[in-house]
Design a protein around this motif. Structure first.
Motif, PDB file in Angstrom:
ATOM      1  N   THR A 130       0.829  -1.199   0.000  1.00  0.00           N
ATOM      2  CA  THR A 130       0.000   0.000   0.000  1.00  0.00           C
ATOM      3  C   THR A 130       0.866   1.252   0.000  1.00  0.00           C
ATOM      4  OG1 THR A 130      -1.704  -1.182   1.240  1.00  0.00           O
ATOM      5  CG2 THR A 130      -1.843   1.221   1.232  1.00  0.00           C
ATOM      6  N   LEU A 131       1.967   1.195   0.710  1.00  0.00           N
ATOM      7  CA  LEU A 131       2.944   2.286   0.770  1.00  0.00           C
ATOM      8  C   LEU A 131       4.337   1.724   0.527  1.00  0.00           C
ATOM      9  CD1 LEU A 131       1.896   4.256   3.999  1.00  0.00           C
ATOM     10  CD2 LEU A 131       1.723   5.105   1.652  1.00  0.00           C
ATOM     11  N   VAL A 132       5.185   2.532  -0.078  1.00  0.00           N
ATOM     12  CA  VAL A 132       6.597   2.171  -0.237  1.00  0.00           C
ATOM     13  C   VAL A 132       7.454   3.275   0.363  1.00  0.00           C
ATOM     14  CG1 VAL A 132       8.480   1.772  -1.853  1.00  0.00           C
ATOM     15  CG2 VAL A 132       6.238   0.752  -2.289  1.00  0.00           C
ATOM     16  N   LEU A 133       8.332   2.876   1.299  1.00  0.00           N
ATOM     17  CA  LEU A 133       9.296   3.789   1.907  1.00  0.00           C
ATOM     18  C   LEU A 133      10.680   3.422   1.396  1.00  0.00           C
ATOM     19  CD1 LEU A 133       6.834   3.749   3.919  1.00  0.00           C
ATOM     20  CD2 LEU A 133       8.492   4.121   5.749  1.00  0.00           C
ATOM     21  N   SER A 134      11.440   4.407   0.948  1.00  0.00           N
ATOM     22  CA  SER A 134      12.805   4.158   0.496  1.00  0.00           C
ATOM     23  C   SER A 134      13.789   5.004   1.290  1.00  0.00           C
ATOM     24  CB  SER A 134      12.955   4.473  -0.998  1.00  0.00           C
ATOM     25  OG  SER A 134      12.304   3.496  -1.784  1.00  0.00           O
ATOM     26  N   VAL A 135      14.906   4.378   1.655  1.00  0.00           N
ATOM     27  CA  VAL A 135      15.954   5.056   2.411  1.00  0.00           C
ATOM     28  C   VAL A 135      17.114   5.354   1.468  1.00  0.00           C
ATOM     29  CG1 VAL A 135      17.397   4.983   4.480  1.00  0.00           C
ATOM     30  CG2 VAL A 135      15.283   3.643   4.395  1.00  0.00           C
ATOM     31  N   THR A 136      17.581   6.594   1.484  1.00  0.00           N
ATOM     32  CA  THR A 136      18.704   6.988   0.643  1.00  0.00           C
ATOM     33  C   THR A 136      19.790   7.618   1.507  1.00  0.00           C
ATOM     34  OG1 THR A 136      17.889   9.225   0.199  1.00  0.00           O
ATOM     35  CG2 THR A 136      17.124   7.477  -1.268  1.00  0.00           C
ATOM     36  N   ALA A 137      20.986   7.687   0.945  1.00  0.00           N
ATOM     37  CA  ALA A 137      22.105   8.357   1.599  1.00  0.00           C
ATOM     38  C   ALA A 137      23.137   8.692   0.536  1.00  0.00           C
ATOM     39  CB  ALA A 137      22.724   7.481   2.687  1.00  0.00           C
ATOM     40  N   ARG A 138      24.038   9.624   0.866  1.00  0.00           N
ATOM     41  CA  ARG A 138      25.085  10.012  -0.082  1.00  0.00           C
ATOM     42  C   ARG A 138      25.985   8.814  -0.387  1.00  0.00           C
ATOM     43  NH1 ARG A 138      26.461  14.120   3.543  1.00  0.00           N
ATOM     44  NH2 ARG A 138      28.548  13.177   3.585  1.00  0.00           N
ATOM     45  N   GLU A 139      26.562   8.830  -1.582  1.00  0.00           N
ATOM     46  CA  GLU A 139      27.389   7.715  -2.028  1.00  0.00           C
ATOM     47  C   GLU A 139      28.572   7.457  -1.097  1.00  0.00           C
ATOM     48  OE1 GLU A 139      30.339   6.814  -5.761  1.00  0.00           O
ATOM     49  OE2 GLU A 139      28.350   7.612  -6.226  1.00  0.00           O
ATOM     50  N   ASP A 140      29.252   8.518  -0.641  1.00  0.00           N
ATOM     51  CA  ASP A 140      30.420   8.316   0.207  1.00  0.00           C
ATOM     52  C   ASP A 140      30.048   7.700   1.546  1.00  0.00           C
ATOM     53  OD1 ASP A 140      29.137  10.910   0.657  1.00  0.00           O
ATOM     54  OD2 ASP A 140      30.718  11.289   2.113  1.00  0.00           O
ATOM     55  N   ILE A 141      28.877   8.062   2.068  1.00  0.00           N
ATOM     56  CA  ILE A 141      28.411   7.492   3.330  1.00  0.00           C
ATOM     57  C   ILE A 141      28.079   6.016   3.148  1.00  0.00           C
ATOM     58  CG2 ILE A 141      26.534   7.536   5.023  1.00  0.00           C
ATOM     59  CD1 ILE A 141      26.366  10.559   4.613  1.00  0.00           C
ATOM     60  N   GLU A 172      11.396   8.325  -7.630  1.00  0.00           N
ATOM     61  CA  GLU A 172      10.252   8.400  -8.544  1.00  0.00           C
ATOM     62  C   GLU A 172       9.158   7.382  -8.207  1.00  0.00           C
ATOM     63  OE1 GLU A 172      11.832   7.898 -12.445  1.00  0.00           O
ATOM     64  OE2 GLU A 172      13.093   9.696 -12.322  1.00  0.00           O
ATOM     65  N   HIS A 173       9.528   6.269  -7.545  1.00  0.00           N
ATOM     66  CA  HIS A 173       8.583   5.177  -7.358  1.00  0.00           C
ATOM     67  C   HIS A 173       8.214   4.914  -5.904  1.00  0.00           C
ATOM     68  CE1 HIS A 173      10.266   4.439 -11.386  1.00  0.00           C
ATOM     69  NE2 HIS A 173       9.111   3.878 -11.651  1.00  0.00           N
ATOM     70  N   SER A 174       8.587   5.812  -5.007  1.00  0.00           N
ATOM     71  CA  SER A 174       8.290   5.623  -3.581  1.00  0.00           C
ATOM     72  C   SER A 174       7.290   6.669  -3.096  1.00  0.00           C
ATOM     73  CB  SER A 174       9.577   5.719  -2.752  1.00  0.00           C
ATOM     74  OG  SER A 174      10.529   4.774  -3.186  1.00  0.00           O
ATOM     75  N   ASP A 175       6.525   6.299  -2.082  1.00  0.00           N
ATOM     76  CA  ASP A 175       5.586   7.234  -1.472  1.00  0.00           C
ATOM     77  C   ASP A 175       6.285   8.141  -0.460  1.00  0.00           C
ATOM     78  OD1 ASP A 175       2.979   6.165  -2.592  1.00  0.00           O
ATOM     79  OD2 ASP A 175       3.793   4.356  -1.667  1.00  0.00           O
ATOM     80  N   ILE A 176       7.306   7.601   0.200  1.00  0.00           N
ATOM     81  CA  ILE A 176       8.040   8.354   1.219  1.00  0.00           C
ATOM     82  C   ILE A 176       9.533   8.111   1.028  1.00  0.00           C
ATOM     83  CG2 ILE A 176       8.437   8.662   3.704  1.00  0.00           C
ATOM     84  CD1 ILE A 176       5.615   7.507   4.150  1.00  0.00           C
ATOM     85  N   ILE A 177      10.324   9.185   1.074  1.00  0.00           N
ATOM     86  CA  ILE A 177      11.786   9.081   1.015  1.00  0.00           C
ATOM     87  C   ILE A 177      12.358   9.504   2.363  1.00  0.00           C
ATOM     88  CG2 ILE A 177      13.897  10.017   0.005  1.00  0.00           C
ATOM     89  CD1 ILE A 177      12.527   8.171  -1.895  1.00  0.00           C
ATOM     90  N   LEU A 178      13.212   8.662   2.927  1.00  0.00           N
ATOM     91  CA  LEU A 178      13.913   8.969   4.171  1.00  0.00           C
ATOM     92  C   LEU A 178      15.390   9.171   3.835  1.00  0.00           C
ATOM     93  CD1 LEU A 178      12.285   6.169   6.378  1.00  0.00           C
ATOM     94  CD2 LEU A 178      11.566   8.543   6.155  1.00  0.00           C
TER      95      LEU A 178
END
Length: 208
Positions: A130-141, A172-178
């Motif tokens: 129903t929802l998609v959460l995606s976690v991102t971070a900088r490449e170096d981290i 583009e494909h997530s409901d929430i970005i962390l």
């Protein structure tokens, strides 16, 4: 009217997805860990093991029948073709077991089940969420975290990063970005807000 929902949790390797899963669990949601399911699927004597050895070589299995995961990873992530080959072999059974576990959690009374899956999109599981959460971070981290977490070289870490979808796809494909580039407190604030949205969807106050 309240309803039970599946929430997909995914993102870039090394971004801190497991940390987010642990935080969400403290809000009362049940976690289904796709990596743990994958280990069951590739356990000794499983039908999937025969398919893996046919595709990637008999030597990916030790004498006692256990999978040499580092060797499989090195071969599977060496090219997009090999990564697809690995996914085609493992994803169907992993998805079947994940959905079986999700149904069990609903039966236990959980209204929100978090499917923690690094390949949520590639496996097709995102379509069941129903929802998609995606976690991102900088490449170096992410690079530093992968090297420290898995004890691999920079070259090996970069191969794993390159085998994944780009950050733009997750956005583009997530409901929430962390975004996990800052302090633990900052991440906790973002997760708290995500938990509010999950609760609103369960309660019907945030229509999907």
């Amino acid at each position: 009217m309240r309803k039970a929902i599946i929430v997909g949790l995914t993102g870039q390797t090394g971004a801190g997805k497991s940390t987010v899963a642990a935080m969400l669990e403290r809000f009362g949601y049940s976690i289904v860990d796709a990596d743990k399911v994958a280990r069951l699927v590739t356990g000794k004597g499983s039908p999937v093991m025969k398919l893996l050895t046919d595709a990637f070589g008999e030597d990916i299995v030790d004498e006692d029948g256990s999978l040499r995961r580092d060797l499989l990873a090195a071969r599977a992530f060496s090219s997009p073709e090999n990564t697809r080959k690995l996914n085609d072999i493992t994803h169907p059974e992993i998805c079947r077991l994940i959905m079986k576990k999700v149904e069990g959690r609903f039966f236990m009374g959980y209204e929100g089940v978090i499917v923690d899956a690094p390949q949520l999109f590639e496996s097709g599981l995102a379509s069941k969420c129903t929802l998609v959460l995606s976690v991102t971070a900088r490449e170096d981290i992410r690079l530093r975290r992968i090297m420290e977490r898995d004890g691999v070289s920079e070259a090996e870490a970069r191969l794993r990063m390159q085998a994944q979808l780009p950050e733009s796809f997750f956005r583009e494909h997530s409901d929430i970005i962390l975004e996990n580039n800052g302090t633990p407190e900052s991440l906790h604030e973002q997760v708290t807000q995500a938990a509010r949205i999950i609760e609103d969807v369960i309660s019907g106050e945030f229509p999907q």
